[in-house]
Every structure is written in C-alpha cells, then in structure tokens.
Design an enzyme around this catalytic site. Structure first.
Site, mmCIF file in Angstrom:
data_model
loop_
_atom_site.group_PDB
_atom_site.id
_atom_site.type_symbol
_atom_site.label_atom_id
_atom_site.label_comp_id
_atom_site.label_asym_id
_atom_site.label_seq_id
_atom_site.Cartn_x
_atom_site.Cartn_y
_atom_site.Cartn_z
ATOM 1 N N HIS A 9 0.832 -1.202 0.000
ATOM 2 C CA HIS A 9 0.000 0.000 0.000
ATOM 3 C C HIS A 9 0.866 1.251 0.000
ATOM 4 O O HIS A 9 1.991 1.271 0.523
ATOM 5 C CB HIS A 9 -0.928 0.019 1.215
ATOM 6 C CG HIS A 9 -0.197 0.037 2.522
ATOM 7 N ND1 HIS A 9 0.341 1.187 3.061
ATOM 8 C CD2 HIS A 9 0.100 -0.960 3.388
ATOM 9 C CE1 HIS A 9 0.924 0.904 4.203
ATOM 10 N NE2 HIS A 9 0.799 -0.398 4.433
ATOM 11 N N GLU A 87 -1.662 -6.807 7.329
ATOM 12 C CA GLU A 87 -0.338 -6.525 7.874
ATOM 13 C C GLU A 87 -0.102 -7.379 9.120
ATOM 14 O O GLU A 87 -1.043 -7.884 9.747
ATOM 15 C CB GLU A 87 -0.243 -5.029 8.221
ATOM 16 C CG GLU A 87 1.046 -4.569 8.884
ATOM 17 C CD GLU A 87 2.291 -4.840 8.066
ATOM 18 O OE1 GLU A 87 2.596 -6.030 7.826
ATOM 19 O OE2 GLU A 87 2.976 -3.872 7.691
#
Length: 230
Positions: A9, A87
């Site tokens: 990202h 994550e």
C-alpha cells in the site's frame, strides 16, 4: 511467463506519523494515494494484464489495489479480500510512535520486536480501541484465530493457507495475479516464494512504491524478480 505483482500500500497516515500500524485500519496519505496511482501507471506502461487480484481487509491496501487497477485500465478485474493478507499485527505497540517506543523500551528491544523472525511484541489488550476481537469484519472468525500480536513467523503461518488455496493455483493455471498488501505480509510471502531462511528475510524491505514483480515457470520456480520502473 506468468506474473505476480506485489504492491505494498502507498504511504498511510500512520506511516507518515511514524506510528506502528498493524491491523489498525488507517487511510492512505495524500502521498500514498499518488503512489498507488503511479503504481497503476507503471503497470500499464509495462503492459501487464491481470486475471485476478487479491488484497487484505484494510482500507489502505484496498484503496491501493483499486487505484492501481484503475490507472492500469483494469478496474474490472475480480478482487478477493482476505484477512490473511493483513499486515502483521503489532500487538500492544499498535498506535505507538516508533521513536517513543524506543525511548520507553530501549532501542535494542524495539529492534528485536520489529526485525526478529519469531519474537512476539506485547499483546494488545482485548478492550483496546483497535482490537480485532470487536471489529465486525472479523466476526466470522473463531476468536482463537484472531491474533493479539504477531511476529513474521506467525504472519507467514496465517498467510500461507491463502497462498496455497488461492494464489498458487491461479499462477499454476497461467493467470497473472495482482496482490495489494502490506510490508510484512508481502515479506512473509516473499520468504516462502524465494525459500529464504529466517536470517535472510530479515534484510528484505518492501517499499511503498514501486510494485515488485515475480515471474514464474509452470512449477512456480522464480525466473525473474524486479521492481517496475527500475
């Protein structure tokens, strides 16, 4: 050759503020939005056409995926979201400033929590405002599966079933795949793809930009690895 493109990202608001993020659902910064757009433009310039895409259930990765696909003129490509691509969960460090954490716990301890393959950070309290235990997007999961903290080893263990069930079969089937994910979930999969040992993966860094490309043969042996635009 079949291609797998990893896009971490773009910069998030907490990346910008130097905070541990983990599973906290933080948005992209203005810079991060532009990085995602630029990733899409690089993909278009490279002429890479995707058959499907995967991302996490966190908005910074979802938005990066959508923007990268939009600016490569492939917004129609099917996207599947999975918590297994989230994550790494930073536990009790979530939301803390990294420099302030180093002052509180010591540089060496924080370095071990961040870079060690198998040392866990402190657990996040279940009543923490960022706890996944009370987050509706994880309501379908057994509470025993939801982490309170993760290291890279645990991150790989929960990402690997998704690789084996979804990503690898698509690649073997000759499909080009886009994955919009996170620094540590990508690192975990890179460890598996490249068969790196526990020490070798510690030196691997995944930048917010540009995208990382792997090319594979029919047996999923890596034949090429490169960053777009470099």
């Amino acid at each position: 050759m079949v291609k797998l493109v990893f896009a971490r990202h773009g910069e998030s608001e907490w990346n910008k503020a130097n905070l541990f993020t983990g599973w906290a659902d933080v948005d992209l910064s203005e810079k991060g939005t532009q990085q995602a757009i630029d990733a899409g433009k690089l993909i278009k310039e490279a002429g890479i056409e995707f058959d499907l895409a995967f991302t996490s259930v966190l908005k910074r990765a979802i938005k990066t995926t959508n923007l990268a696909l939009e600016y490569s003129d492939q917004l129609w490509v099917p996207v599947e979201k999975s918590w297994r691509l989230n994550e790494r969960h930073y536990g009790g460090l979530t939301g803390k400033n990294k420099a302030e954490a180093a002052e509180q716990f010591g540089d060496e301890q924080v370095h071990i929590w961040r870079r060690s393959y198998d040392v866990l950070p402190p657990d996040m309290a279940k009543d923490d405002e960022h706890s996944a235990h009370t987050d509706r997007r994880y309501a379908h999961l057994d509470s025993s599966v939801i982490p309170d903290a993760e290291n890279l080893k645990v991150t790989l263990e929960r990402a690997l079933p998704f690789w084996e069930d979804k990503i690898a079969p698509a690649l073997v089937d000759g499909k080009n795949v886009f994955i919009g994910a996170h620094g540590n979930s990508i690192r975990a999969l890179v460890k598996h793809i490249k068969r790196l040992n526990d020490d070798e993966i510690m030196d691997v860094e995944i930048p917010n930009f540009p995208p990382l490309v792997f090319e594979f043969d029919e047996k999923l042996n890596v034949t090429a690895e490169y960053y777009l635009g470099k």
